[in-house]
Scaffold this motif. Structure first.
Motif, PDB file in Angstrom:
ATOM      1  N   UNK A   1       0.831  -1.205   0.000  1.00  0.00           N
ATOM      2  CA  UNK A   1       0.000   0.000   0.000  1.00  0.00           C
ATOM      3  C   UNK A   1       0.867   1.258   0.000  1.00  0.00           C
ATOM      4  N   UNK A   2       1.915   1.277   0.831  1.00  0.00           N
ATOM      5  CA  UNK A   2       2.793   2.444   0.906  1.00  0.00           C
ATOM      6  C   UNK A   2       3.535   2.644  -0.417  1.00  0.00           C
ATOM      7  N   UNK A   3       4.073   1.564  -0.982  1.00  0.00           N
ATOM      8  CA  UNK A   3       4.824   1.677  -2.237  1.00  0.00           C
ATOM      9  C   UNK A   3       3.924   2.154  -3.362  1.00  0.00           C
ATOM     10  N   UNK A   4       2.705   1.631  -3.423  1.00  0.00           N
ATOM     11  CA  UNK A   4       1.770   2.030  -4.473  1.00  0.00           C
ATOM     12  C   UNK A   4       1.361   3.487  -4.302  1.00  0.00           C
ATOM     13  N   UNK A   5       1.136   3.882  -3.067  1.00  0.00           N
ATOM     14  CA  UNK A   5       0.729   5.263  -2.790  1.00  0.00           C
ATOM     15  C   UNK A   5       1.832   6.247  -3.201  1.00  0.00           C
ATOM     16  N   UNK A   6       3.081   5.929  -2.856  1.00  0.00           N
ATOM     17  CA  UNK A   6       4.180   6.831  -3.201  1.00  0.00           C
ATOM     18  C   UNK A   6       4.405   6.874  -4.711  1.00  0.00           C
ATOM     19  N   UNK A   7       4.219   5.728  -5.379  1.00  0.00           N
ATOM     20  CA  UNK A   7       4.353   5.718  -6.842  1.00  0.00           C
ATOM     21  C   UNK A   7       3.277   6.588  -7.483  1.00  0.00           C
ATOM     22  N   UNK A   8       2.058   6.470  -7.000  1.00  0.00           N
ATOM     23  CA  UNK A   8       0.964   7.278  -7.546  1.00  0.00           C
ATOM     24  C   UNK A   8       1.178   8.762  -7.266  1.00  0.00           C
ATOM     25  N   UNK A   9       1.744   9.073  -6.100  1.00  0.00           N
ATOM     26  CA  UNK A   9       2.021  10.486  -5.797  1.00  0.00           C
ATOM     27  C   UNK A   9       3.071  11.045  -6.755  1.00  0.00           C
ATOM     28  N   UNK A  10       4.025  10.212  -7.112  1.00  0.00           N
ATOM     29  CA  UNK A  10       5.101  10.662  -8.005  1.00  0.00           C
ATOM     30  C   UNK A  10       4.656  10.692  -9.466  1.00  0.00           C
ATOM     31  N   UNK A  11       3.768   9.777  -9.854  1.00  0.00           N
ATOM     32  CA  UNK A  11       3.432   9.627 -11.267  1.00  0.00           C
ATOM     33  C   UNK A  11       1.969   9.933 -11.616  1.00  0.00           C
ATOM     34  N   UNK A  12       1.084   9.919 -10.636  1.00  0.00           N
ATOM     35  CA  UNK A  12      -0.340  10.063 -10.923  1.00  0.00           C
ATOM     36  C   UNK A  12      -0.719  11.468 -11.372  1.00  0.00           C
TER      37      UNK A  12
ATOM     38  N   UNK B   1     -12.774  22.424 -16.498  1.00  0.00           N
ATOM     39  CA  UNK B   1     -13.705  21.509 -17.162  1.00  0.00           C
ATOM     40  C   UNK B   1     -12.965  20.345 -17.821  1.00  0.00           C
ATOM     41  N   UNK B   2     -11.713  20.551 -18.161  1.00  0.00           N
ATOM     42  CA  UNK B   2     -10.889  19.481 -18.741  1.00  0.00           C
ATOM     43  C   UNK B   2      -9.452  19.721 -18.309  1.00  0.00           C
ATOM     44  N   UNK B   3      -9.186  19.443 -17.048  1.00  0.00           N
ATOM     45  CA  UNK B   3      -7.927  19.823 -16.404  1.00  0.00           C
ATOM     46  C   UNK B   3      -7.160  18.579 -15.964  1.00  0.00           C
ATOM     47  N   UNK B   4      -5.840  18.617 -16.136  1.00  0.00           N
ATOM     48  CA  UNK B   4      -4.997  17.502 -15.711  1.00  0.00           C
ATOM     49  C   UNK B   4      -3.611  18.027 -15.378  1.00  0.00           C
ATOM     50  N   UNK B   5      -3.063  17.551 -14.244  1.00  0.00           N
ATOM     51  CA  UNK B   5      -1.741  18.001 -13.807  1.00  0.00           C
ATOM     52  C   UNK B   5      -1.153  16.949 -12.869  1.00  0.00           C
ATOM     53  N   UNK B   6       0.171  16.718 -12.918  1.00  0.00           N
ATOM     54  CA  UNK B   6       0.777  15.764 -11.976  1.00  0.00           C
ATOM     55  C   UNK B   6       0.419  16.127 -10.542  1.00  0.00           C
TER      56      UNK B   6
ATOM     57  N   UNK C   1     -15.981  16.898 -11.371  1.00  0.00           N
ATOM     58  CA  UNK C   1     -15.709  15.506 -11.032  1.00  0.00           C
ATOM     59  C   UNK C   1     -14.195  15.339 -11.018  1.00  0.00           C
ATOM     60  N   UNK C   2     -13.611  15.177  -9.837  1.00  0.00           N
ATOM     61  CA  UNK C   2     -12.153  15.074  -9.701  1.00  0.00           C
ATOM     62  C   UNK C   2     -11.748  13.620  -9.542  1.00  0.00           C
ATOM     63  N   UNK C   3     -10.663  13.251 -10.207  1.00  0.00           N
ATOM     64  CA  UNK C   3     -10.182  11.878 -10.136  1.00  0.00           C
ATOM     65  C   UNK C   3      -8.655  11.852 -10.115  1.00  0.00           C
ATOM     66  N   UNK C   4      -8.134  10.744  -9.609  1.00  0.00           N
ATOM     67  CA  UNK C   4      -6.705  10.451  -9.712  1.00  0.00           C
ATOM     68  C   UNK C   4      -6.556   9.434 -10.839  1.00  0.00           C
ATOM     69  N   UNK C   5      -5.809   9.778 -11.865  1.00  0.00           N
ATOM     70  CA  UNK C   5      -5.654   8.880 -13.007  1.00  0.00           C
ATOM     71  C   UNK C   5      -4.202   8.458 -13.158  1.00  0.00           C
TER      72      UNK C   5
ATOM     73  N   UNK D   1      -6.795   6.831  -4.075  1.00  0.00           N
ATOM     74  CA  UNK D   1      -7.252   8.165  -4.487  1.00  0.00           C
ATOM     75  C   UNK D   1      -7.681   8.970  -3.270  1.00  0.00           C
ATOM     76  N   UNK D   2      -8.434   8.343  -2.387  1.00  0.00           N
ATOM     77  CA  UNK D   2      -8.887   9.037  -1.184  1.00  0.00           C
ATOM     78  C   UNK D   2      -7.701   9.489  -0.332  1.00  0.00           C
ATOM     79  N   UNK D   3      -6.723   8.604  -0.139  1.00  0.00           N
ATOM     80  CA  UNK D   3      -5.559   8.945   0.675  1.00  0.00           C
ATOM     81  C   UNK D   3      -4.731  10.069   0.054  1.00  0.00           C
ATOM     82  N   UNK D   4      -4.534   9.999  -1.261  1.00  0.00           N
ATOM     83  CA  UNK D   4      -3.710  11.022  -1.913  1.00  0.00           C
ATOM     84  C   UNK D   4      -4.446  12.345  -2.040  1.00  0.00           C
TER      85      UNK D   4
END
Length: 770
Positions: A180-191, A215-220, A242-246, A297-300
């Protein structure tokens, strides 16, 4: 406790002994201002900023230790606490990591995985995971139940049994703290932090349109600035966005996503065409899509919001500090004008001590247009009270009222007019304290009096108002309100104690901000003053009901008595150090009155000669500095911005105009400047200097008077783009703006733009480049 002290020392990069001393003092009831000013020997010179950080970390780490103890007890009661798990729990440095470790043992409602384990399917899951060459269907046949369970569980088919295998493995993996920690940190760096307009919303509706850049926004996600994160979260709260982590790359249909690949890599598994590999791939995919994608997504998002709120609160605190420590006009007779059109201009005159001595209401504007009558009334007040300054509120009809004041000064020269921020004046006017201070004065006129007083002494007047109502915040309604209040209260406390308080004139709100004085004790001090007259010495504080030795120790050094029995009582020298001053008097042969202000004489003294077991060299140096400049005020000298004649509205602005204005608010991305046209202009961070500027506060602060040039005016959207780079400089590659994003403010101050999304003023900077 030693573990906490060691951690804080490491965080602050100071010695453990310094931290331990500060903790002992804080636990003993000492305040941060008192420790920072009068206990430097004990803490090794920790300043108020370090002490505030130390205090915050101390609270966090103590909460962490309490939670750690609760978690250990819970797992131990379950009989599952192994030596390895205990060591891991005792080593985690954050609350998040502690909760990750606790997750498998945390009491929870029955899950599908639990139901499958209760049905005896876990051995099958273990076997297929250990040996993927096994045939899942064949192995599952032995676990098929003849009928449904009493709890409604259904494992009467092979497919249902294999679904149970999936639920058991996916839950197990989703509770792997390391994964969980490794995945979370990877998503923070790359998501990517993305947002889109909620389906069905009218993008042209006013409340929706201000979010159009999202309306169509995306940023690391790791690089999202505070203001943009809070803007998106606000839009989501309003159910407009509608906000998402992708993921950085979209998954190819039929192929595992990047996240699934990271999970498989962590597990040490890969598809090799074995009989159970298709099932295990489904388990990995299920772990991501059902178990970890939403929780990650919730944690980040929580992490992003927390960091964004921290920045916003810091911006608010910095601006509030600059406003509170703005230059005071001092003890001068001031006429306060609270502008209004149909309701008239409210007038209040205060004497040099801030006492309200006269009020009036004039109607120079529509519909009465009694310009001459207003001038006559104001002129009489000026002559009667000897008005030296005219403070004009910067709200509606401010420029029109400023023109009225200009005409008044032509008839009654000698005074000076100043436009003053009126943010919070209406809040003060309706407050309980204002009704006690001016019981027989109309609410509307109290606002004019407050405007006049905040020119005399911004600190003394603004402490009467809730800091959140002063209007120097960014997204202040979107951040944690208790944390905002805590930090703003700390800023007010630090400012009040840095300046010091006149014991014989201070109001209850001002006294209650003094180190060690509660609201109740502050009221008691004022009651004593009203009954016995002015304090003649600091020692008389001990006669106040409820003010004991400890409170005296914490507060006395910050309270000033002018023209009292002891000249030292008007200085920042603490009464406990008066014996040191007596030794200096004996050494120099000069009375204390002769020592005050004598930098030449005091500068020749060696601090080591006057130090003793209780007062160290650092404190002696502070005493000598205080004697050199007794009662010194750390605030700057008073000065006034002069607005251009004929520039009263945004429509009067033209590109290329050079104007003078007052910085009303500062954010990381730029500074807002009051030009006197009812709408603050923005100097983007890229326009503050020819040199690279990372944070606008490196160049300006709230209250600064600056010269700016108009780059662009968008009257329809009420946006003014400014530059402080008045002298032309050849454009260089990369000189363009790094961020020019705005959104209408929400409760953040008068007519203020807040950052929102890309391209809002790109044309202005394009013109600048050309």
């Amino acid at each position: 406790m030693q573990k906490i002290v060691a951690q804080i020392a490491q965080d602050l990069k100071v010695r453990e002994s310094q931290v331990q001393a500060a903790v002992d003092l804080l636990d003993g009831g000492a305040t941060v201002p008192f420790i920072a000013r009068y206990r430097k020997e004990a803490t090794g010179g920790l300043d108020d900023v370090q002490l505030r950080e130390l205090d915050g970390r101390l609270a966090y780490l103590r909460e962490l230790e309490d939670r750690r103890a609760t978690v250990l007890k819970s797992i131990e009661e379950q009989g599952k606490l192994t030596p390895e798990l205990r060591a891991a729990i005792e080593a985690v440095p954050t609350k998040q990591e502690l909760e990750d470790l606790y997750l498998p043992y945390k009491p929870k409602r029955r899950t599908k995985g639990m139901i499958a384990r209760e049905a005896g399917i876990e051995p099958l899951a273990d076997a297929l995971w250990a040996d993927p060459t096994l045939d899942p269907a064949a192995e599952a046949a032995a676990y098929v139940k003849a009928e449904k369970g009493e709890d409604g569980s259904d494992f009467t088919t092979t497919a249902a049994v294999l679904d149970g295998v999936r639920d058991i493995l996916s839950e197990r993996w989703a509770e792997d703290a390391t994964l969980v920690k490794a995945l979370r940190e990877w998503l923070w760096a790359e998501g990517l932090f993305t947002s889109k307009l909620v389906a069905g919303k009218d993008q042209n509706a006013p409340e929706v349109a201000k979010f159009r850049d999202y309306f169509d926004y995306s940023e690391p996600i790791a690089r999202v600035p505070s203001h943009r994160a809070l803007a998106v979260f606000r839009g989501r709260t309003l159910e407009l966005l509608d906000a998402k982590l992708t993921l950085p790359e979209e998954a190819v249909p039929g192929q595992p996503s990047l996240a699934e690949g990271r999970i498989a890599l962590h597990l040490g598994w890969r598809h090799q065409g074995r009989r159970a590999d298709d099932l295990l791939r489904k388990c990995v995919a299920w772990t991501w899509r059902v178990k970890l994608s939403l929780s990650s997504e919730r944690d980040l998002f929580a992490r992003l919001r927390e960091s964004a709120e921290a920045v916003a609160i810091q911006v608010f605190g910095n601006n509030l500090r600059d406003l509170l420590l703005a230059a005071p006009a001092g003890p001068k007779v001031v006429m306060g004008l609270d502008p209004g059109i149909r309701t008239g201009v409210k007038v209040a005159v205060v004497d040099a001590t801030g006492k309200l001595v006269d009020t009036a209401t004039v109607y120079p504007h529509e519909p009465r247009r009694d310009w001459d009558g207003a001038l006559h009334t104001l002129g009489q007040l000026c002559a009667k009270h000897g008005v030296q300054l005219i403070a004009i509120g910067n709200g509606t009809a401010s420029r029109e009222t400023d023109k009225l004041a200009a005409d008044l000064l032509k008839r009654h020269p000698g005074a000076q007019k100043v436009v003053v921020s009126e943010s919070g004046a209406s809040v003060y006017s309706a407050s309980e304290f204002a009704s006690q201070e001016m019981p027989d004065v109309d609410v509307s006129l109290r606002g004019a009096a407050s405007i006049a007083r905040r020119l005399q002494d911004p600190l003394a007047e603004l402490v009467k108002i809730d800091p959140k109502s002063i209007g120097v915040g960014q997204y202040q309604h979107d951040v944690n309100q208790s944390e905002l209040a805590r930090q703003l209260d700390a800023v007010v406390e630090d400012c009040v104690n840095a300046v010091g308080v006149d014991l014989n004139t201070a109001s209850v709100p001002l006294l209650s901000r003094v180190s060690g004085l509660s609201g109740a004790v502050a009221k008691a001090v004022v009651r004593w003053r009203e009954s016995h007259g002015a304090f003649r010495s600091r020692q008389q504080l001990l006669e106040v009901s409820g003010l004991g030795a400890k409170t005296f120790e914490q507060s006395a050094g910050f309270l000033r008595i002018r023209d009292g029995d002891n000249p030292l009582d008007m200085t920042g020298v603490h009464p406990e150090s008066y014996p040191v001053v007596q030794k200096i008097i004996e050494t120099t042969g000069q009375p204390v009155q002769s020592l005050l202000g004598r930098a030449d004489m005091l500068g020749r003294l060696r601090p080591e000669l006057f130090a003793n077991e209780t007062v160290g060299v650092i404190t002696v140096k502070d005493i000598l500095k205080e004697l050199e400049k007794p009662g010194r005020d750390p605030r700057p000298d008073f000065q006034v911005a002069r607005f251009n004649e004929g520039v009263e509205d945004i429509a009067d602005l033209r590109e290329g105009m050079v104007l003078e204005g007052t910085v009303s608010n500062v954010a990381q991305f730029g500074a807002f400047v009051d030009l006197g046209v009812h709408q603050d202009g923005l100097v983007h961070v890229s326009q503050l200097s020819h040199k690279f500027v990372n944070d606008a506060r490196e160049v300006v602060k709230t209250g600064d008077i600056v010269k700016v040039k108009v780059l662009e005016v968008d009257a329809a959207r009420k946006r003014i783009s400014l530059t402080m780079k008045l002298d032309a400089m050849p454009a260089r590659r990369g000189d363009g703006p790094r961020d020019n994003r705005f959104e209408p403010a929400r409760g953040g101050g008068r007519g203020r733009q807040e950052p929102a999304a890309p391209s809002a003023m790109a044309s202005a900077f394009a013109k600048l480049k050309r």
